[in-house]
Design an enzyme around this catalytic site. Structure first.
Site, PDB file in Angstrom:
ATOM      1  CE1 TYR A 116      -9.507  -4.868   6.182  1.00 50.77           C
ATOM      2  CE2 TYR A 116      -8.609  -5.851   4.185  1.00 50.77           C
ATOM      3  CZ  TYR A 116      -9.181  -5.986   5.444  1.00 50.77           C
ATOM      4  OH  TYR A 116      -9.402  -7.233   5.959  1.00 50.77           O
ATOM      5  CG  ASP A 119      -2.123  -0.962   0.963  1.00 49.08           C
ATOM      6  OD1 ASP A 119      -2.281  -1.439  -0.171  1.00 49.08           O
ATOM      7  OD2 ASP A 119      -2.867  -1.230   1.912  1.00 49.08           O
TER       8      ASP A 119
END
Length: 665
Positions: free
Chosen positions: A391, A307
């Site tokens: 998320y 990420d």
């Protein structure tokens, strides 16, 4: 360097490390365009401050150099990528390196997300796979582009996204509830072509909706009886912050900045002790975050997301809302970044700063002298929230009155879904009828450039040990603590062990406390699993940093990211494994700690359709850093609900003193 590092209020050092300013971004863009590096088909993947080497920045008598910025560029016409250093103050390009695509690509840019769906919707092979499943309405089919992982030999040199498909029944529908599992699409985003569509297996598309966000979806009345909790500070907050982001609170001083890749970055964290600012950490950030999925099936083997390195986590920061994301007397800071065109992009209210009460700091009622004393604890909170795909993550840095530094990461949002193949499937949970969620991990790397009372530090591993029965321990009840110095980078690659109470002490061998021992801070790990992947697997090769809870390296200014600078489609071996191959000395020198922590997530039914917060983090605690409890100067609470020293106090003391005497009899 100790005195200089503590003096971050000086305009020169603070200004050198402050977040990017709009005028600097605009000037850098103009230079990139002028020099032919930024054209109509070129996208700015990353733009951020290239920090000056701290050894020259903090040297006695030194003046900061002109600020330089790093830009990562990708040209969608040619496929070429460049790593560029630009100096707006000097109106020049310092360096421009064209990347070898076999050694990784610059991070994903936002334009790729929409582009991929447009390309896939026109591919006859994918359309046939959808028709076979009875899916013909293109307006409901969302193509989810995913980082490609390690490329196959016939894919080498390309810029690829691997894609899954989800059904979004209506514009308000939660598409994650309806995965079209078994179909993977490979897209070259430069040539704009679908390279392959692989239809591995046909699984039913889960039909139950998960629209938690719609007011009428829950299907039952909202819970009642919850009374308001009001948090107020009538006199305002106890902290102050200046234009360069230098934050001062209750003896703490630190500089707050923001980066597109790392998010929050702190410099020169120090704490006051008898009127002297004593440095603890020079620079702290989350340098990488990786989510490896544990379903090895043909359609999912590659599903591992970096990420920070692939998606630039900081760029996905939310604009926070008072009363929802942050409660109390809040100070917000904007984040100023560059967009994919190189223009100024501001995320309003990206950073939240506030104080919060955390309960009892210390308390004692003494049976002998009758005294009863307690103090309440509070902490300074600096936080931000990001949404990366499905998320959402909140990063909360805490600075407490007792000298503790803590990071808590709060994971929430929507779990990544799949079709559930059937009862007993070994690699996923069933969340709803036919809806699965693969097992996975969330593994973060905190980069902690330590400066405990100065730049010369060392690391000891401390463990609890039962002393063998013998002359020194005839009863077999003796316990002690072992101390093992980690002298080189290879020795300092360690796993946590909670059964032994294993922690790591960072000390300064040149500064002693009043008892003659080296001052220090201890890193307390949570000790949850590190990377659960075979050493020969692709993801282990790319994310070797996550296989250990601790790495210690000798400071080098260009060693910033534990999986390397260009993680996207990199074959592996970059970052920490490459740097530590030299096995440099880390005993009594300028060192950086890299701490891996995170969650191993076996999704529950209760995690669907939206996941309650799950947390991970670590704590840094002073260990012999102060001469005594540093909070002895905290005043008593004087609110209407707490009346120390009065008749209540005396009565309370008398009752317990009597009980104490009875106990002795």
């Amino acid at each position: 360097m100790t005195d200089t590092a503590a003096s971050i209020g000086t305009s020169t050092v603070a200004a050198a490390l402050a977040s990017s300013r709009p005028d600097e971004i605009a000037a850098a863009r103009r230079i990139l365009v002028r020099d032919g590096l930024l054209g109509e088909q070129t996208h700015v993947s990353y733009f951020g401050l290239l920090e000056q080497d701290k050894r020259t920045l903090l040297a006695d008598g030194a003046r900061p150099e002109a600020r330089r910025f790093r830009a990562m560029l990708v040209d969608f016409a040619s496929g070429a990528s460049h790593d560029v250093v630009v100096c707006p103050a000097e109106d020049r390009i310092v360096s421009a390196l064209e990347l070898d695509p076999a050694e990784g690509q610059v991070p994903v840019v936002l334009a790729e997300f929409g582009l991929v769906e447009e390309i896939v919707h026109q591919d006859e092979r994918w359309l046939a796979a959808m028709r076979k499943r009875g899916l013909t309405d293109l307006s409901t089919l969302r193509v989810n582009p995913l980082s490609a992982g390690v490329l196959a030999p016939d894919e080498a040199g390309r810029r690829i996204q691997r894609c899954f498909t989800f059904v979004q029944k209506t514009p308000d529908d939660l598409g994650w509830a309806h995965p079209v599992d078994g179909v993977t699409v490979m897209v070259d985003v430069v040539t704009r072509e679908v390279l392959d569509v692989i239809d591995y297996v046909e699984l039913p598309v889960p039909q139950e909706d998960g629209n938690f966000h719609l007011a009428d979806w829950v299907g039952k009345p909202q819970r009642t009886g919850l009374k308001p909790i009001e948090i107020t500070q009538p006199q305002g907050p106890s902290f102050s912050i200046d234009d360069d982001g230098v934050l001062s609170w209750a003896g703490w001083q630190l500089q707050v900045s923001f980066d597109q890749r790392e998010g929050l970055v702190f410099h020169n964290i120090s704490i006051a002790d008898d009127g002297v600012q004593r440095p603890v950490v020079y620079r702290a950030s989350i340098a990488e975050m990786m989510v490896p999925y544990g379903d090895p099936s043909p359609q999912r083997w590659f599903q591992n997301f970096f990420d920070c390195g692939e998606y630039l986590l900081g760029g996905f920061a939310n604009s926070l809302e008072l009363g929802c994301d942050c409660v109390g007397d809040i100070t917000y800071l904007d984040a100023t970044l560059a967009d994919n065109a190189g223009n100024v992009r501001v995320i309003p209210q990206a950073i939240c700063i506030h104080e919060e009460d955390t309960g009892i700091l210390w308390k004692h009622f003494d049976n002998w002298n009758g005294s009863s004393d307690s103090r309440r604890n509070r902490r300074l909170v600096v936080s931000f929230f990001v949404t990366v795909g499905n998320y959402d993550y909140g990063f909360y840095w805490y600075f407490s009155l007792d000298g503790n530094i803590e990071l808590e990461v709060k994971a929430t949002g929507v779990v990544f879904t799949s079709a559930y193949p059937g009862a007993g499937y070994a690699y996923a949970s069933e969340l709803a009828p036919g809806l699965g969620a693969p097992y996975h991990q969330h593994l973060f790397s905190a980069r902690l450039d330590m400066a405990v009372d100065g730049p010369v530090n060392a690391v000891d591993e401390l463990e609890a040990v039962l002393v063998p029965r013998g002359p020194a321990n005839p009863t077999g009840t003796g316990i002690t603590q072992t101390v093992t110095r980690l002298r080189t980078e290879k020795e300092a690659q360690r796993l946590a062990d909670n059964a032994r109470g294993r922690v790591w002490l960072v000390s300064n061998p040149g500064v002693q406390n009043r008892l003659g021992r080296d001052v220090g801070y201890v890193l307390y790990p949570e000790g949850k699993p590190a990377l659960l992947a075979d050493e020969q697997s692709d993801i282990h090769q790319r994310a070797t940093y996550a296989a250990k809870h601790l790495w210690v390296t000798a400071y080098e200014p260009d060693e910033l990211y534990p999986a390397g600078d260009f993680v996207n489609m990199h074959p592996g071996g970059a970052g920490l494994p490459a740097w530590t191959a030299a096995d440099r000395a880390v005993d009594g020198t300028d060192i950086v700690l890299w701490h891996t922590f995170g969650l191993t997530h076996f999704p529950r039914i209760e995690d669907w359709p939206i996941m309650p917060v799950d947390s991970a983090g670590f704590v840094l605690k002073p260990h012999g850093f102060f001469g005594a409890n540093p909070t002895l100067d905290i005043p008593e609470t004087t609110s209407d609900h707490c009346a120390p020293g009065g008749s209540h106090h005396e009565q309370h003391s008398g009752e317990h003193a009597a009980l104490g005497h009875e106990g002795h009899h």
